[in-house]
Design a protein around this motif. Structure first.
Motif, PDB file in Angstrom:
ATOM      1  N   THR B  20      44.517  61.937  31.596  1.00 37.07           N
ATOM      2  CA  THR B  20      45.286  60.693  31.148  1.00 37.07           C
ATOM      3  C   THR B  20      45.063  60.045  32.567  1.00 37.07           C
ATOM      4  OG1 THR B  20      46.810  61.749  29.603  1.00 37.07           O
ATOM      5  CG2 THR B  20      47.477  59.860  30.604  1.00 37.07           C
ATOM      6  N   LEU B  21      44.833  58.571  31.949  1.00 42.83           N
ATOM      7  CA  LEU B  21      44.753  57.347  33.124  1.00 42.83           C
ATOM      8  C   LEU B  21      45.817  56.461  32.706  1.00 42.83           C
ATOM      9  CD1 LEU B  21      41.090  56.984  33.363  1.00 42.83           C
ATOM     10  CD2 LEU B  21      42.358  58.974  34.503  1.00 42.83           C
ATOM     11  N   SER B  22      46.437  56.028  33.707  1.00 41.06           N
ATOM     12  CA  SER B  22      47.424  55.183  33.475  1.00 41.06           C
ATOM     13  C   SER B  22      47.267  53.705  34.042  1.00 41.06           C
ATOM     14  CB  SER B  22      48.747  55.581  34.389  1.00 41.06           C
ATOM     15  OG  SER B  22      49.783  54.785  34.278  1.00 41.06           O
ATOM     16  N   CYS B  23      48.072  52.632  33.170  1.00 40.05           N
ATOM     17  CA  CYS B  23      48.022  51.368  33.361  1.00 40.05           C
ATOM     18  C   CYS B  23      49.205  50.567  33.316  1.00 40.05           C
ATOM     19  CB  CYS B  23      46.765  50.832  32.643  1.00 40.05           C
ATOM     20  SG  CYS B  23      46.875  48.908  32.911  1.00 40.05           S
ATOM     21  N   SER B  24      49.581  49.890  34.378  1.00 40.72           N
ATOM     22  CA  SER B  24      50.797  49.090  34.155  1.00 40.72           C
ATOM     23  C   SER B  24      50.849  47.638  34.567  1.00 40.72           C
ATOM     24  CB  SER B  24      52.094  49.814  34.919  1.00 40.72           C
ATOM     25  OG  SER B  24      51.756  49.758  36.231  1.00 40.72           O
ATOM     26  N   GLN B  25      51.437  46.813  34.236  1.00 38.37           N
ATOM     27  CA  GLN B  25      51.212  45.327  34.172  1.00 38.37           C
ATOM     28  C   GLN B  25      52.806  44.716  34.482  1.00 38.37           C
ATOM     29  OE1 GLN B  25      51.128  42.539  31.343  1.00 38.37           O
ATOM     30  NE2 GLN B  25      51.402  43.727  29.607  1.00 38.37           N
ATOM     31  N   THR B  26      52.746  43.712  35.381  1.00 38.23           N
ATOM     32  CA  THR B  26      54.109  43.079  35.747  1.00 38.23           C
ATOM     33  C   THR B  26      53.935  41.531  34.904  1.00 38.23           C
ATOM     34  OG1 THR B  26      53.178  42.514  37.850  1.00 38.23           O
ATOM     35  CG2 THR B  26      54.444  44.448  37.443  1.00 38.23           C
ATOM     36  N   LEU B  27      52.678  41.349  34.268  1.00 43.27           N
ATOM     37  CA  LEU B  27      52.411  39.947  33.888  1.00 43.27           C
ATOM     38  C   LEU B  27      53.209  39.597  32.413  1.00 43.27           C
ATOM     39  CD1 LEU B  27      48.623  40.240  34.708  1.00 43.27           C
ATOM     40  CD2 LEU B  27      50.285  38.597  35.845  1.00 43.27           C
ATOM     41  N   ASN B  28      53.621  40.501  31.720  1.00 42.37           N
ATOM     42  CA  ASN B  28      54.213  40.484  30.540  1.00 42.37           C
ATOM     43  C   ASN B  28      53.215  39.815  29.430  1.00 42.37           C
ATOM     44  OD1 ASN B  28      56.403  40.907  29.067  1.00 42.37           O
ATOM     45  ND2 ASN B  28      57.198  38.971  29.043  1.00 42.37           N
ATOM     46  N   HIS B  29      52.189  40.459  29.675  1.00 40.84           N
ATOM     47  CA  HIS B  29      51.040  40.155  28.732  1.00 40.84           C
ATOM     48  C   HIS B  29      50.904  40.927  27.429  1.00 40.84           C
ATOM     49  CE1 HIS B  29      48.411  37.910  31.769  1.00 40.84           C
ATOM     50  NE2 HIS B  29      49.234  37.287  31.493  1.00 40.84           N
ATOM     51  N   ASN B  30      50.559  40.335  26.209  1.00 38.70           N
ATOM     52  CA  ASN B  30      50.685  40.620  24.902  1.00 38.70           C
ATOM     53  C   ASN B  30      49.657  41.829  24.704  1.00 38.70           C
ATOM     54  OD1 ASN B  30      51.841  37.836  24.397  1.00 38.70           O
ATOM     55  ND2 ASN B  30      52.741  39.191  22.943  1.00 38.70           N
ATOM     56  N   VAL B  31      48.370  41.533  25.481  1.00 37.71           N
ATOM     57  CA  VAL B  31      47.154  42.332  25.066  1.00 37.71           C
ATOM     58  C   VAL B  31      46.893  43.105  26.302  1.00 37.71           C
ATOM     59  CG1 VAL B  31      45.040  42.090  24.206  1.00 37.71           C
ATOM     60  CG2 VAL B  31      46.606  40.257  23.664  1.00 37.71           C
ATOM     61  N   MET B  32      46.539  44.226  26.078  1.00 38.47           N
ATOM     62  CA  MET B  32      45.945  45.256  27.157  1.00 38.47           C
ATOM     63  C   MET B  32      44.701  45.944  26.766  1.00 38.47           C
ATOM     64  SD  MET B  32      49.655  46.917  28.918  1.00 38.47           S
ATOM     65  CE  MET B  32      48.639  47.604  30.162  1.00 38.47           C
ATOM     66  N   TYR B  33      43.575  46.140  27.484  1.00 36.72           N
ATOM     67  CA  TYR B  33      42.376  46.523  27.109  1.00 36.72           C
ATOM     68  C   TYR B  33      41.940  47.749  28.165  1.00 36.72           C
ATOM     69  CZ  TYR B  33      41.986  41.465  25.973  1.00 36.72           C
ATOM     70  OH  TYR B  33      42.233  40.405  25.285  1.00 36.72           O
ATOM     71  N   TRP B  34      41.106  48.642  27.557  1.00 32.82           N
ATOM     72  CA  TRP B  34      40.756  49.663  28.319  1.00 32.82           C
ATOM     73  C   TRP B  34      39.089  49.446  28.091  1.00 32.82           C
ATOM     74  CZ3 TRP B  34      42.444  52.736  31.948  1.00 32.82           C
ATOM     75  CH2 TRP B  34      43.926  53.003  31.909  1.00 32.82           C
ATOM     76  N   TYR B  35      38.490  49.254  29.267  1.00 29.20           N
ATOM     77  CA  TYR B  35      37.052  49.167  29.475  1.00 29.20           C
ATOM     78  C   TYR B  35      36.389  50.604  30.268  1.00 29.20           C
ATOM     79  CZ  TYR B  35      37.033  44.196  28.569  1.00 29.20           C
ATOM     80  OH  TYR B  35      37.430  42.985  27.916  1.00 29.20           O
TER      81      TYR B  35
END
Lengths: 114, 115
Positions: B20-35
């Motif tokens: 499992t790979l993890s991603c977090s964001q502090t931008l409060n963006h609606n869209v998240m992508y995995w490439y």
């Protein structure tokens, strides 16, 4: 089909020389266009973007790009490159409102020689 | 500074062992992508979330799954990694579909090695 093409796989430029990286797009309507830079082992950093309006766009790190509808191009330029500009550069395009996906070009690797 | 964070930066897993790979964001963006990005290639979109709506790319193998438990976090699960899954995995976010455009902000990536 929507596409973004970067004709140059690899470009070598002397430090201090000018730079132009080519990008051509194929979209039904005017797309949103972006240039990203990627240093080895890193993520992509946004250099600049074009949505509408002024066709000459200024970005970070001294880069600029010009949108030319007649040529379906969005070329990236810098008047004088620095050794730290050596990286992979990606042009990307997005369709109009309502589609949040980007289409990336294959990238251009920039090498800087002393 | 607002940002996109990926953990770990380097991950080594064994052939067939789930990861499992993890991603977090502090931008409060609606869209998240995995490439997925392989050497000297452009990033290849695997899937993305618009809020809680999951959008899978047609050519993404079933071996790849994703979860987004809340706005800030998104996970990439590889159920049975093969040698061909060794790559850089990039997480990105964008604000919305709105007329202001939707530039994507990328994390630093996770380099996955499969042994």
């Amino acid at each position: 089909a929507q596409s973004v093409t970067q004709p140059d796989i690899h470009i070598t430029v002397s430090e201090g020389a000018s730079l132009e990286l080519r990008c051509n797009y194929s979209y039904g309507a005017t797309p949103y266009l972006f240039w990203y830079v990627q240093s080895p082992g890193q993520g992509l950093q946004l250099l600049l973007k074009y949505f509408s309006g002024d066709t000459l766009v200024q970005g970070i790190k001294g880069f600029e790009a010009e949108f030319k509808r007649s040529q379906s191009s969005f070329n990236l330029r810098k008047p004088s490159v620095h050794w730290s500009d050596a990286a992979e550069y990606f042009c990307a395009g997005g369709a109009n409102f309502g589609n949040e996906k980007l289409t990336f070009g294959t990238g251009t690797r920039l090498t800087i020689i002393p | 500074d607002a940002m996109v964070i990926q953990n770990p930066r380097y991950q080594v897993t064994q052939f067939g062992k789930p990861v499992t790979l993890s991603c977090s964001q502090t931008l409060n963006h609606n869209v998240m992508y995995w490439y997925q990005q392989k050497s000297s290639q452009a990033p290849k979109l695997l899937f993305h979330y618009y809020d809680k709506d999951f959008n899978n790319e047609a050519d993404t193998p079933d071996n790849f799954q994703s979860r987004r438990p809340n706005t800030s976090f998104c996970f990439l699960d590889i159920r049975s990694p093969g040698l061909g899954d060794a790559a850089m995995y990039l997480c990105a976010t964008s604000r919305d579909r709105g007329t202001s455009g939707y530039e994507q902000y990328f994390g630093p990536g996770t380099r996955l090695t499969v042994t």
